[in-house]
Write a protein that holds these residues in place. Structure first.
Motif, PDB file in Angstrom:
ATOM      1  N   UNK A  75       0.866  -1.338  -0.010  1.00  0.00           N
ATOM      2  CA  UNK A  75      -0.018  -0.054  -0.039  1.00  0.00           C
ATOM      3  C   UNK A  75       0.974   1.143   0.039  1.00  0.00           C
ATOM      4  N   UNK A  76       1.937   1.255   0.577  1.00  0.00           N
ATOM      5  CA  UNK A  76       2.918   2.331   0.720  1.00  0.00           C
ATOM      6  C   UNK A  76       3.527   2.578  -0.744  1.00  0.00           C
ATOM      7  N   UNK A  77       3.815   1.580  -1.543  1.00  0.00           N
ATOM      8  CA  UNK A  77       4.312   1.534  -2.834  1.00  0.00           C
ATOM      9  C   UNK A  77       3.317   2.137  -3.667  1.00  0.00           C
ATOM     10  N   UNK A  78       2.241   1.818  -3.497  1.00  0.00           N
ATOM     11  CA  UNK A  78       1.105   2.143  -4.376  1.00  0.00           C
ATOM     12  C   UNK A  78       0.688   3.489  -4.257  1.00  0.00           C
ATOM     13  N   UNK A  79       0.680   4.137  -2.859  1.00  0.00           N
ATOM     14  CA  UNK A  79       0.482   5.453  -2.485  1.00  0.00           C
ATOM     15  C   UNK A  79       1.643   6.410  -3.034  1.00  0.00           C
ATOM     16  N   UNK A 103       0.325  -7.626  -7.111  1.00  0.00           N
ATOM     17  CA  UNK A 103       0.136  -9.156  -6.603  1.00  0.00           C
ATOM     18  C   UNK A 103       0.473  -8.970  -5.066  1.00  0.00           C
ATOM     19  N   UNK A 104       1.591  -8.537  -4.752  1.00  0.00           N
ATOM     20  CA  UNK A 104       2.012  -8.235  -3.215  1.00  0.00           C
ATOM     21  C   UNK A 104       0.599  -7.923  -2.514  1.00  0.00           C
ATOM     22  N   UNK A 105      -0.154  -6.761  -2.872  1.00  0.00           N
ATOM     23  CA  UNK A 105      -1.354  -6.240  -2.340  1.00  0.00           C
ATOM     24  C   UNK A 105      -2.362  -7.286  -2.190  1.00  0.00           C
ATOM     25  N   UNK A 106      -2.553  -7.999  -3.263  1.00  0.00           N
ATOM     26  CA  UNK A 106      -3.688  -9.007  -3.343  1.00  0.00           C
ATOM     27  C   UNK A 106      -3.244 -10.027  -2.427  1.00  0.00           C
ATOM     28  N   UNK A 107      -2.176 -10.698  -2.661  1.00  0.00           N
ATOM     29  CA  UNK A 107      -1.884 -11.660  -1.579  1.00  0.00           C
ATOM     30  C   UNK A 107      -2.024 -11.315  -0.291  1.00  0.00           C
TER      31      UNK A 107
END
Length: 183
Positions: A75-79, A103-107
């Protein structure tokens, strides 16, 4: 010398009474020993099952902790990607993430769902669920300020999740130590 029938039967009756008394005493001792052995087996089984449950809880809590860390990083990377795109374009929009980050967020979300239902501690389950729900909210904010606030709220929940999981893990460790010391 005349021996009466009572005197002839007395040794036989004494022998029979002694034999019956000894048999009864042996039977009582045997049944008590069998009962003690059965109780010891049941106690050993209960202890083994309890240790397996503690071990399972410990593994689940550690896995949930790792999953929440993976989700928070994602989430930090996405933000960060959204903020960079906003600074470049001046428009707030959600950007596509590289496949590995998405994929990391989904997982992370999937694992938190899976692990939270296995955790016995009600407070830890609730915090994990709120944390996961917070990640969904971060995805649908309308601007950078709202995104900053949502991520800040999520990071506070992340700290609370880790604190609670740490508390539960220490409680399990204390139970193990007391269980070993008490035996």
């Amino acid at each position: 010398m005349v021996v009466s029938i009572d005197q002839q039967l007395l040794p036989i009756f004494s022998f029979a009474a002694g034999f019956a008394a000894k048999w009864l005493a042996d039977w009582q001792q045997s049944s008590r020993q069998t009962r003690r052995e059965r109780e010891a087996r049941l106690d050993a089984r209960r202890d083994r099952l309890e240790q397996e449950q503690i071990s399972f809880q410990r593994q689940t809590l550690l896995a949930a902790q790792e999953s929440s860390a993976r989700l928070m990083r994602g989430m930090g990377k996405a933000h960060h990607a959204d903020i960079i795109a906003f600074r470049l374009s001046g428009k707030w929009k959600k950007n596509y993430l590289p496949e590995g980050d998405a994929e990391a967020i989904r997982q992370g979300i999937e694992d938190i769902i899976k692990y939270s239902v296995r955790i016995r501690d009600v407070e830890a389950r609730g915090l994990l669920d709120r944390f996961r729900e917070g990640s969904n909210y971060v995805e649908f904010v309308e601007g950078p300020d709202e995104a900053d606030q949502a991520l800040l709220s999520m990071s506070k929940l992340y700290e609370a999740v880790n604190a609670r999981i740490g508390h539960v893990l220490r409680s399990l460790d204390d139970h193990d130590l007391l269980g070993v010391a008490g035996k």
